[in-house]
Every structure is written in structure tokens, then in C-alpha cells.
Design a protein around this motif. Structure first.
Motif, PDB file in Angstrom:
ATOM      1  N   PHE A  28     -11.208  -5.032  -8.194  1.00  0.00           N
ATOM      2  CA  PHE A  28     -10.289  -4.826  -7.076  1.00  0.00           C
ATOM      3  C   PHE A  28      -9.436  -3.607  -7.393  1.00  0.00           C
ATOM      4  CE2 PHE A  28      -6.213  -6.008  -4.922  1.00  0.00           C
ATOM      5  CZ  PHE A  28      -6.678  -5.905  -3.618  1.00  0.00           C
ATOM      6  N   ARG A  29      -9.499  -2.579  -6.533  1.00  0.00           N
ATOM      7  CA  ARG A  29      -8.728  -1.352  -6.744  1.00  0.00           C
ATOM      8  C   ARG A  29      -7.569  -1.341  -5.750  1.00  0.00           C
ATOM      9  NH1 ARG A  29      -8.836   3.421  -9.348  1.00  0.00           N
ATOM     10  NH2 ARG A  29     -10.888   3.060 -10.273  1.00  0.00           N
ATOM     11  N   LEU A  30      -6.384  -1.083  -6.284  1.00  0.00           N
ATOM     12  CA  LEU A  30      -5.157  -1.066  -5.502  1.00  0.00           C
ATOM     13  C   LEU A  30      -4.469   0.264  -5.763  1.00  0.00           C
ATOM     14  CD1 LEU A  30      -3.238  -2.849  -3.766  1.00  0.00           C
ATOM     15  CD2 LEU A  30      -2.316  -3.729  -5.905  1.00  0.00           C
ATOM     16  N   GLY A  31      -3.933   0.873  -4.702  1.00  0.00           N
ATOM     17  CA  GLY A  31      -3.261   2.154  -4.873  1.00  0.00           C
ATOM     18  C   GLY A  31      -2.347   2.469  -3.709  1.00  0.00           C
ATOM     19  N   VAL A  32      -1.781   3.646  -3.744  1.00  0.00           N
ATOM     20  CA  VAL A  32      -0.976   4.160  -2.646  1.00  0.00           C
ATOM     21  C   VAL A  32      -1.512   5.535  -2.278  1.00  0.00           C
ATOM     22  CG1 VAL A  32       1.107   2.887  -3.293  1.00  0.00           C
ATOM     23  CG2 VAL A  32       0.800   5.205  -4.118  1.00  0.00           C
ATOM     24  N   GLN A  33      -1.277   5.909  -1.034  1.00  0.00           N
ATOM     25  CA  GLN A  33      -1.643   7.247  -0.589  1.00  0.00           C
ATOM     26  C   GLN A  33      -0.540   7.781   0.311  1.00  0.00           C
ATOM     27  OE1 GLN A  33      -5.335   6.856   1.502  1.00  0.00           O
ATOM     28  NE2 GLN A  33      -4.429   5.942   3.312  1.00  0.00           N
ATOM     29  N   SER A  34      -0.472   9.094   0.420  1.00  0.00           N
ATOM     30  CA  SER A  34       0.509   9.715   1.307  1.00  0.00           C
ATOM     31  C   SER A  34       0.038   9.518   2.742  1.00  0.00           C
ATOM     32  CB  SER A  34       0.634  11.208   1.000  1.00  0.00           C
ATOM     33  OG  SER A  34       1.164  11.397  -0.278  1.00  0.00           O
ATOM     34  N   GLN A  35       0.806   8.730   3.480  1.00  0.00           N
ATOM     35  CA  GLN A  35       0.413   8.412   4.858  1.00  0.00           C
ATOM     36  C   GLN A  35       1.516   7.587   5.487  1.00  0.00           C
ATOM     37  OE1 GLN A  35      -3.560   6.757   5.237  1.00  0.00           O
ATOM     38  NE2 GLN A  35      -2.891   5.460   6.883  1.00  0.00           N
ATOM     39  N   GLY A  36       1.563   7.565   6.785  1.00  0.00           N
ATOM     40  CA  GLY A  36       2.483   6.691   7.496  1.00  0.00           C
ATOM     41  C   GLY A  36       3.816   7.364   7.789  1.00  0.00           C
ATOM     42  N   CYS A  37       4.614   6.672   8.547  1.00  0.00           N
ATOM     43  CA  CYS A  37       5.879   7.252   8.998  1.00  0.00           C
ATOM     44  C   CYS A  37       6.915   7.377   7.886  1.00  0.00           C
ATOM     45  CB  CYS A  37       6.435   6.455  10.175  1.00  0.00           C
ATOM     46  SG  CYS A  37       6.644   4.712   9.864  1.00  0.00           S
ATOM     47  N   LEU A  38       6.769   6.646   6.783  1.00  0.00           N
ATOM     48  CA  LEU A  38       7.729   6.746   5.683  1.00  0.00           C
ATOM     49  C   LEU A  38       7.161   7.428   4.446  1.00  0.00           C
ATOM     50  CD1 LEU A  38       9.579   3.323   5.980  1.00  0.00           C
ATOM     51  CD2 LEU A  38      10.401   5.588   6.608  1.00  0.00           C
ATOM     52  N   GLY A  39       5.920   7.877   4.528  1.00  0.00           N
ATOM     53  CA  GLY A  39       5.379   8.689   3.450  1.00  0.00           C
ATOM     54  C   GLY A  39       4.303   8.077   2.580  1.00  0.00           C
ATOM     55  N   LEU A  40       4.339   6.757   2.357  1.00  0.00           N
ATOM     56  CA  LEU A  40       3.350   6.111   1.501  1.00  0.00           C
ATOM     57  C   LEU A  40       2.790   4.865   2.173  1.00  0.00           C
ATOM     58  CD1 LEU A  40       5.275   6.244  -1.905  1.00  0.00           C
ATOM     59  CD2 LEU A  40       3.330   7.669  -1.255  1.00  0.00           C
ATOM     60  N   SER A  41       1.539   4.572   1.887  1.00  0.00           N
ATOM     61  CA  SER A  41       0.948   3.316   2.350  1.00  0.00           C
ATOM     62  C   SER A  41       0.017   2.782   1.273  1.00  0.00           C
ATOM     63  CB  SER A  41       0.190   3.506   3.667  1.00  0.00           C
ATOM     64  OG  SER A  41      -0.907   4.363   3.481  1.00  0.00           O
ATOM     65  N   TYR A  42      -0.246   1.488   1.339  1.00  0.00           N
ATOM     66  CA  TYR A  42      -1.108   0.827   0.360  1.00  0.00           C
ATOM     67  C   TYR A  42      -2.568   1.036   0.733  1.00  0.00           C
ATOM     68  CZ  TYR A  42       3.196  -1.629  -0.864  1.00  0.00           C
ATOM     69  OH  TYR A  42       4.468  -1.924  -1.248  1.00  0.00           O
ATOM     70  N   VAL A  43      -3.420   1.152  -0.283  1.00  0.00           N
ATOM     71  CA  VAL A  43      -4.866   1.181  -0.087  1.00  0.00           C
ATOM     72  C   VAL A  43      -5.486   0.160  -1.033  1.00  0.00           C
ATOM     73  CG1 VAL A  43      -5.059   3.543   0.764  1.00  0.00           C
ATOM     74  CG2 VAL A  43      -5.119   3.143  -1.676  1.00  0.00           C
TER      75      VAL A  43
END
Length: 111
Positions: A28-43
Motif C-alpha cells: 500500500f503506497r501513501l503520499g501527498v501531491q501538489s493539488q487542490g485548493c489548499l495546495g496538497l492532497s492525499y494519494v
């Protein structure tokens, strides 16, 4: 360190078993990426390999892989899973979050 609720662990194992037919070593890989209205989202996803710099956390027998750039944002995360009238989904309780979007899909870091 990452923490999984029993329901999150159960859902991860269920999803992994659907994909595992092709690869017996899925993690299971968990991370964050630059996206969304506040700058970060989970992937989230499944991966059969680790990369240089990855952290691998053993969460009650489930290997959770986090890339080195995401780890500071996710350290201490509690991942839950629940179902309601709108369907099922993972819920993130992250002590590093300063602000969350009203939709719950993006966040910014405290500090």
C-alpha cells in the motif's frame, strides 16, 4: 509512524486482494501531491516495488510505503475507513494539517 484503524486495514487488504492476482508483493503506497485548493492532497495506491528513499511502515502486518518527500507531511497520520449513505471512503486524521478544505480532499500544513 502511520496508524491504520481496523476498518482501514480491512479495506486495504480487500482492495489489495483484488489486485494481487498479478503481483504477490503489492504494498500500500501513501503520499501527498501538489493539488487542490489548499495546495496538497492525499494519494493512495498499490505498488510492487520500493524506490530509493522510501519509508516502509509495518501497520499490523500491512506494509505502507511512503516516499521521502511525503513522509514529513504524513508522519503521525491516522487512516480510517467508514461507509455512510454517500458510500465508503478513507478518512484522514493528520496532526500536521493546519487547514483542510471543506470537501476534505486538500489541505495545508500547520506552521
Amino acid at each position: 509512524m502511520i496508524h491504520l484503524s481496523p476498518t482501514a486495514a480491512s479495506e486495504i487488504l480487500r482492495l489489495r486482494s483484488k489486485r494481487r492476482r498479478n503481483n504477490q508483493d503489492l504494498m500500500f503506497r501513501l503520499g501527498v501531491q501538489s493539488q487542490g485548493c489548499l495546495g496538497l492532497s492525499y494519494v493512495m495506491g498499490f505498488d510492487g516495488e520500493t524506490r530509493t528513499g522510501d519509508q516502509v511502515c509495518d501497520c499490523d502486518g500491512i506494509p505502507v510505503v511512503i516516499d521521502s518527500e511525503s513522509f514529513p507531511y504524513l508522519n503521525g497520520l491516522f487512516l480510517d475507513y467508514s461507509e455512510d449513505l454517500m458510500g465508503g471512503g478513507f478518512r484522514f486524521r493528520n496532526p500536521n494539517v493546519g487547514q483542510s478544505c471543506s470537501c476534505g480532499l486538500s489541505f495545508s500544513i500547520a506552521g
